[in-house]
Enzyme design. Structure first.
Site, PDB file in Angstrom:
ATOM      1  CG  ASP A 273       1.188  -3.652   4.994  1.00 35.89           C
ATOM      2  OD1 ASP A 273       2.084  -2.473   5.294  1.00 35.89           O
ATOM      3  OD2 ASP A 273      -0.700  -3.646   5.767  1.00 35.89           O
TER       4      ASP A 273
ATOM      5  CG  HIS B 148       0.331   2.743  11.888  1.00 38.49           C
ATOM      6  ND1 HIS B 148      -0.871   2.355  12.339  1.00 38.49           N
ATOM      7  CD2 HIS B 148       0.520   2.186  11.386  1.00 38.49           C
ATOM      8  CE1 HIS B 148      -1.483   1.252  11.928  1.00 38.49           C
ATOM      9  NE2 HIS B 148      -0.582   1.657  10.331  1.00 38.49           N
TER      10      HIS B 148
ATOM     11  CD  GLU C 283      -3.541  -1.138   4.564  1.00 36.39           C
ATOM     12  OE1 GLU C 283      -4.099  -1.904   5.880  1.00 36.39           O
ATOM     13  OE2 GLU C 283      -3.583  -0.263   5.603  1.00 36.39           O
ATOM     14  CD  GLU C 284      -1.706   2.533   7.694  1.00 33.88           C
ATOM     15  OE1 GLU C 284      -2.242   1.656   7.990  1.00 33.88           O
ATOM     16  OE2 GLU C 284      -0.864   2.047   6.996  1.00 33.88           O
TER      17      GLU C 284
ATOM     18  CG  ASP D 108       2.439   0.252   7.897  1.00 28.97           C
ATOM     19  OD1 ASP D 108       2.346   0.229   6.996  1.00 28.97           O
ATOM     20  OD2 ASP D 108       1.703   0.492   8.635  1.00 28.97           O
TER      21      ASP D 108
ATOM     22  CG  HIS E  49      -0.413  -0.134   2.930  1.00 32.47           C
ATOM     23  ND1 HIS E  49      -0.351   1.161   3.111  1.00 32.47           N
ATOM     24  CD2 HIS E  49      -0.134  -1.595   3.500  1.00 32.47           C
ATOM     25  CE1 HIS E  49      -0.162   0.811   4.441  1.00 32.47           C
ATOM     26  NE2 HIS E  49       0.109  -0.486   4.476  1.00 32.47           N
TER      27      HIS E  49
HETATM   28 ZN   LIG Z   1       0.654  -1.802   6.521  1.00 34.65          ZN
END
Ligand SMILES: [Zn+2]
Length: 454
Positions: free
Chosen positions: A352, A421, A324-325, A290, A278
């Site tokens: 991912d 994140h 995606e998030e 990520d 993503h």
């Molecule tokens: Zn991810």
């Protein structure tokens, strides 16, 4: 005449030598080229320099242009964008929380980050007495009074588990569902202990959700050390008030794009193997693990196949999924498109889970397909791949219907939630050799999928 004959003979012999290369030889070439050239790693650095790629953010469009130009420069047979409407939530510049009660902790600033999708506060902020909840399920305790208060979810990440994704899954409900459950009980706002394996003070954001029939309340993540400090302050002082100010805002949805690149198959061009990641990322760090790394690894799969002049029997398609998030709108749009075009997908691989040392492939497929793939382990082992087994694949590819195998690339998982994140997820946290071995593992698997009949 004899010269022409000899040249023809040499060409004939060489072309046949190329054709009879074994999978072991192809695998060795892929690994050596990936490790030596580090092309994916160099791309990752460029991508990380562009800026936040959260869907709708201005720099996300620069990143999309960059990916397209990388794929063009790598001479893919086809490069195109798939339009997708995406959410546009913006963090804004104001993001703070502090203890305002009199006493030892007065004016103590807390390290917080708005959760993705949270509403903001007005300029004066929001303040209230804090109620601490040590396990998410306790929010349903009947005698709990959180009305007009700030709920502090303090359920720890379970450090005792070896499987870090299981630990994440266990603790993340307080982040995704916390605001809804607290608002049902009349709370003003929520503070959520960061879901991370690291004991630093960097807040880890991520998506949270609202329910349209329940009031929307602001939600922030708090760094682990400040979660401990807040707990201590509450124990020391009893009643404790906190003030929060957030300028985050949700705008109207925006037009964005999945980025797609392809190498056409020589024998069965209508049969497609997808490899992807993503392209959006939370805004605090670079989104290096990520999922910037997963995206450049997916580009590198096609690039390695192209540069080593392997001629795949089936079409290899790289898809960089937008959003995606938050809503997985890129994945939904992609699945809808291939449904309507009735495109045949043999398999899909998603990367991912960070760019760490390869460990295995988690496969959603019939047991016979998995058994066949397991016979390929000797060819994959040199990259670090130890196993292929049944399991979940990836959020984006899981929307694809009728593929024979949906496959998640699984690298070592011990450090992923240190970075995930947060502002910790930067380019320097990615090791080039580990990342390139991942690219090689995915390339070898893609090649085997393309040349075998699953
Ligand atoms: Zn991810």
């Amino acid at each position: 005449m004899i010269r022409v004959f000899l040249i023809s003979l040499i060409v004939f012999i060489f072309s046949n030598v190329a054709k009879t290369q074994t999978n072991e030889e192809i695998s060795a070439d892929i690994i050596r080229t990936a490790l030596e050239d580090r092309r994916g790693y160099k791309w990752l650095e460029q991508l990380c320099d562009i800026g936040p790629r959260l869907s709708g953010y201005p720099d996300s469009y620069k990143a999309i242009e960059w990916a397209q130009s990388v794929m063009h420069q790598a001479n893919f047979d086809s490069v195109w964008l798939q339009p997708v409407m995406v959410p546009f939530w913006e963090r804004g510049s104001v993001e703070s929380a502090k203890i305002i009660s009199k006493g030892k902790f007065k004016n103590q600033e807390l390290s917080v980050a708005a959760l993705g999708g949270s509403i903001g506060t007005n300029e004066d902020g929001i303040s209230g007495v804090v109620v601490k909840i040590d396990s998410f399920v306790h929010i349903n305790n009947q005698d709990l009074d959180v009305e007009n208060k700030i709920v502090f979810y303090n359920e720890p990440y379970d450090q005792g588990l070896v499987n870090t994704f299981a630990a994440y899954g266990k603790a993340v409900k307080q982040r995704t569902r916390g605001a809804i459950e607290a608002a049902k009980r009349g709370a003003l706002a929520v503070i959520v202990r960061s879901v991370t394996s690291l004991n630093d003070n960097v807040p880890h954001t991520g998506i949270m959700s609202y329910n349209d029939t329940i009031p929307k309340i602001p939600a922030v993540a708090i760094g682990i050390r400040d979660a401990e400090l807040l707990s201590l302050a509450m124990e020391t002082q009893g009643v404790l008030k906190v003030e929060m100010k957030l300028s985050c805002v949700t705008h109207e949805p925006k037009l964005s794009y999945n980025v797609v690149g392809e190498i056409f198959g020589e024998k069965h061009p209508e049969e497609i193997i997808v490899v992807g990641g993503h392209f959006d990322a939370w805004d605090k760090g670079h989104g290096a693990h990520d999922d910037g790394a997963g995206c450049v690894q997916a580009i590198e799969v096609l690039d390695l196949i192209k540069r080593l002049d392997l001629k795949p029997s089936r079409t290899i398609r790289c898809v960089l999924f937008v959003d995606e998030e938050q809503r997985q709108s890129g994945a939904h749009a992609y699945a809808a498109m291939i449904d309507s075009l009735k495109q045949t997908h043999i398999a899909a691989i998603e990367a991912d889970r960070g760019a760490f040392m390869p460990r295995g492939f988690s496969v959603s497929a019939d047991s016979l397909v998995i058994e066949k793939m397991q016979t390929w382990l000797p060819v994959l082992r040199e990259t670090g791949i130890e196993w292929i087994r049944e399991g979940g694949s990836g959020v984006d590819i899981s929307k694809i219907k009728n593929a024979k195998a949906l496959i998640g690339f699984v690298p070592d998982m011990q450090r992923y939630f240190d970075y995930h994140h947060s502002a910790n997820d930067t380019f320097d946290k990615v090791h080039p050799r580990e990342m390139e071995l991942g690219s090689a593992a995915m390339t070898i698997l893609t090649w085997l999928l393309s040349e075998s009949d699953l």
